[in-house]
Design a protein around this motif. Structure first.
Motif, PDB file in Angstrom:
ATOM      1  N   UNK A 214       6.125  39.561 122.561  1.00 29.43           N
ATOM      2  CA  UNK A 214       5.815  40.020 120.882  1.00 29.43           C
ATOM      3  C   UNK A 214       6.843  41.164 120.754  1.00 29.43           C
ATOM      4  N   UNK A 215       7.415  41.789 121.732  1.00 32.74           N
ATOM      5  CA  UNK A 215       8.146  42.953 121.345  1.00 32.74           C
ATOM      6  C   UNK A 215       9.600  42.331 120.890  1.00 32.74           C
ATOM      7  N   UNK A 216       9.853  41.100 121.213  1.00 34.19           N
ATOM      8  CA  UNK A 216      11.038  40.223 120.622  1.00 34.19           C
ATOM      9  C   UNK A 216      11.033  40.535 119.366  1.00 34.19           C
ATOM     10  N   UNK A 217      10.165  40.170 118.767  1.00 36.26           N
ATOM     11  CA  UNK A 217       9.879  39.938 117.362  1.00 36.26           C
ATOM     12  C   UNK A 217       9.418  41.125 116.593  1.00 36.26           C
ATOM     13  N   UNK A 218       8.846  42.288 117.159  1.00 29.27           N
ATOM     14  CA  UNK A 218       8.709  43.457 116.419  1.00 29.27           C
ATOM     15  C   UNK A 218       9.850  44.587 116.752  1.00 29.27           C
ATOM     16  N   UNK A 219      10.000  44.944 117.832  1.00 27.91           N
ATOM     17  CA  UNK A 219      11.211  45.896 118.054  1.00 27.91           C
ATOM     18  C   UNK A 219      12.273  45.055 117.955  1.00 27.91           C
ATOM     19  N   UNK A 220      12.709  44.108 118.564  1.00 25.61           N
ATOM     20  CA  UNK A 220      13.896  43.061 118.089  1.00 25.61           C
ATOM     21  C   UNK A 220      14.135  42.797 116.891  1.00 25.61           C
TER      22      UNK A 220
ATOM     23  N   UNK B 237      14.058  48.729 106.438  1.00 25.05           N
ATOM     24  CA  UNK B 237      13.396  48.001 107.539  1.00 25.05           C
ATOM     25  C   UNK B 237      12.631  49.254 108.635  1.00 25.05           C
ATOM     26  N   UNK B 238      13.252  50.226 108.705  1.00 22.19           N
ATOM     27  CA  UNK B 238      12.525  51.359 109.549  1.00 22.19           C
ATOM     28  C   UNK B 238      11.442  52.027 108.992  1.00 22.19           C
ATOM     29  N   UNK B 239      11.260  52.085 107.726  1.00 19.58           N
ATOM     30  CA  UNK B 239      10.042  52.662 106.784  1.00 19.58           C
ATOM     31  C   UNK B 239       9.052  51.434 107.049  1.00 19.58           C
ATOM     32  N   UNK B 240       9.304  50.238 107.086  1.00 19.75           N
ATOM     33  CA  UNK B 240       8.162  49.310 107.091  1.00 19.75           C
ATOM     34  C   UNK B 240       7.753  49.275 108.538  1.00 19.75           C
ATOM     35  N   UNK B 241       8.852  49.573 109.351  1.00 17.60           N
ATOM     36  CA  UNK B 241       8.072  49.481 110.852  1.00 17.60           C
ATOM     37  C   UNK B 241       7.369  50.615 111.203  1.00 17.60           C
ATOM     38  N   UNK B 242       7.724  51.847 110.606  1.00 17.33           N
ATOM     39  CA  UNK B 242       6.991  52.987 110.697  1.00 17.33           C
ATOM     40  C   UNK B 242       5.643  53.098 110.230  1.00 17.33           C
ATOM     41  N   UNK B 243       5.441  52.512 108.951  1.00 18.12           N
ATOM     42  CA  UNK B 243       4.126  52.141 108.393  1.00 18.12           C
ATOM     43  C   UNK B 243       3.285  51.346 109.030  1.00 18.12           C
ATOM     44  N   UNK B 244       3.960  50.386 109.627  1.00 11.61           N
ATOM     45  CA  UNK B 244       3.089  49.364 110.298  1.00 11.61           C
ATOM     46  C   UNK B 244       2.614  49.818 111.590  1.00 11.61           C
ATOM     47  N   UNK B 245       3.216  50.647 112.339  1.00  7.45           N
ATOM     48  CA  UNK B 245       2.950  51.274 113.463  1.00  7.45           C
ATOM     49  C   UNK B 245       2.062  52.142 113.464  1.00  7.45           C
TER      50      UNK B 245
ATOM     51  N   UNK C  80       7.861  44.199 104.370  1.00  4.26           N
ATOM     52  CA  UNK C  80       8.187  44.563 105.869  1.00  4.26           C
ATOM     53  C   UNK C  80       6.988  45.070 106.509  1.00  4.26           C
ATOM     54  N   UNK C  81       6.148  45.810 105.941  1.00  4.89           N
ATOM     55  CA  UNK C  81       4.775  46.160 106.413  1.00  4.89           C
ATOM     56  C   UNK C  81       3.809  45.093 106.868  1.00  4.89           C
ATOM     57  N   UNK C  82       3.831  43.961 105.833  1.00  8.93           N
ATOM     58  CA  UNK C  82       2.901  43.184 106.114  1.00  8.93           C
ATOM     59  C   UNK C  82       3.449  41.910 107.149  1.00  8.93           C
ATOM     60  N   UNK C  83       4.840  41.925 107.290  1.00  6.62           N
ATOM     61  CA  UNK C  83       5.498  41.000 108.090  1.00  6.62           C
ATOM     62  C   UNK C  83       5.317  41.569 109.618  1.00  6.62           C
ATOM     63  N   UNK C  84       5.435  42.898 109.746  1.00 11.05           N
ATOM     64  CA  UNK C  84       5.211  43.553 111.204  1.00 11.05           C
ATOM     65  C   UNK C  84       3.828  43.498 111.693  1.00 11.05           C
ATOM     66  N   UNK C  85       2.805  43.702 110.440  1.00  9.80           N
ATOM     67  CA  UNK C  85       1.476  43.808 110.752  1.00  9.80           C
ATOM     68  C   UNK C  85       0.862  42.196 111.084  1.00  9.80           C
ATOM     69  N   UNK C  86       1.511  41.244 110.530  1.00 13.06           N
ATOM     70  CA  UNK C  86       1.575  39.784 110.744  1.00 13.06           C
ATOM     71  C   UNK C  86       1.707  39.473 112.329  1.00 13.06           C
TER      72      UNK C  86
END
Length: 260
Positions: free
Chosen positions: A176-182, A65-73, A151-157
């Motif tokens: 929106x941070x509730x659903x990204x960071x949260x 999940x952290x890899x996906x978050x980093x790539x989406x960021x 995970x990357x696509x979900x965070x991007x969405x």
């Protein structure tokens, strides 16, 4: 894709003009999730397991999940910072160009310093995989890759949905941070440790469960049949970006210029 790669190279060259700043920020990003992972480690040192999950199983969940978050960021940062384009009236300029607004906003900003965060996630991933008795096959390897992509696509969405709200609110909404960071904090643990309504929300509404928990059961050999269904969960989770894209298109069609 040619235009997207040009955007990518331009931003990379711009950020490398200040190399010391770039490397310091990258190192900072490397240590940001370190405290979170340290907390995870000490939690298992104290209690041993959480609802049947061992440390390295959760560490694998954490890494994905952290890899996906980093790539989406890194690659979808344009949508996260989209409110600036609306406030300054610069989105009007994007509309008159003969290219997709989606591509232009996506290529408007990249945060390559997030590779520091990505590197730490890769280290945790390798450590976890080296300590888990997974019987690897080609399909399991593909499933692991699909988990990260999904995970990357979900965070991007989620970033796209938050950006779309700027058409009516002008400023971005912190909700929106509730659903990204949260969502990242929630999905770094297997979802079955939470209340059922939480697990259902993050499986059927925002499908983080399709990124790590359900396919993770397949990787660890904890499924009781229907392996193909668990393998396809990341693909199904990736479909989340399609309604997000439609909502974005709806917002673009109803956009009114700031008049600036």
């Amino acid at each position: 894709m040619v235009l997207y790669i040009k955007y990518l190279l331009i931003h990379f060259k711009a950020q490398m003009q200040y190399r010391t700043s770039f490397w310091l920020l990258s190192i900072g990003q490397f240590f940001i999730p370190f405290a979170i992972f340290a907390g995870l480690y000490f939690l298992f040192e104290r209690f041993g397991q959480i609802k049947g999950w061992q440390f390295f199983e959760v560490a694998l969940c954490f890494a994905v999940i952290h890899m996906a978050f980093a790539l989406s960021e890194c690659f979808a940062r344009g949508f996260d910072a989209f409110s600036n384009l609306v406030v300054k009236g610069e989105f009007d300029r994007l509309l008159v160009r003969p290219r997709s607004t989606f591509l232009q906003v996506l290529g408007s900003k990249f945060e390559f310093t997030r590779f520091g965060r990505l590197l730490q996630s890769v280290i945790v991933l390798v450590w976890a995989l080296g300590n888990l008795p997974i019987e690897w096959s080609l399909m399991k390897a593909v499933t692991l890759v699909l988990m990260i992509i999904s995970g990357v696509l979900i965070f991007t969405g989620i970033y796209m949905l938050a950006a779309t709200m700027c058409f009516w609110t002008v400023q971005g909404l912190e909700v929106a941070n509730i659903f990204t960071d949260g969502g990242r904090e929630m999905a770094q643990y297997p979802l079955n440790i939470y209340q059922k309504w939480v697990a259902r929300f993050f499986t059927y509404v925002i499908p983080f469960g399709c990124v790590n928990y359900l396919p993770l059961l397949y990787l660890l050999g904890k499924t009781t049949g229907h392996d193909l269904l668990y393998m396809l969960m990341p693909v199904l989770g990736s479909l989340f970006i399609l309604p997000c894209f439609l909502v974005w298109q709806f917002g673009v069609r109803h956009y009114r210029s700031t008049g600036s």
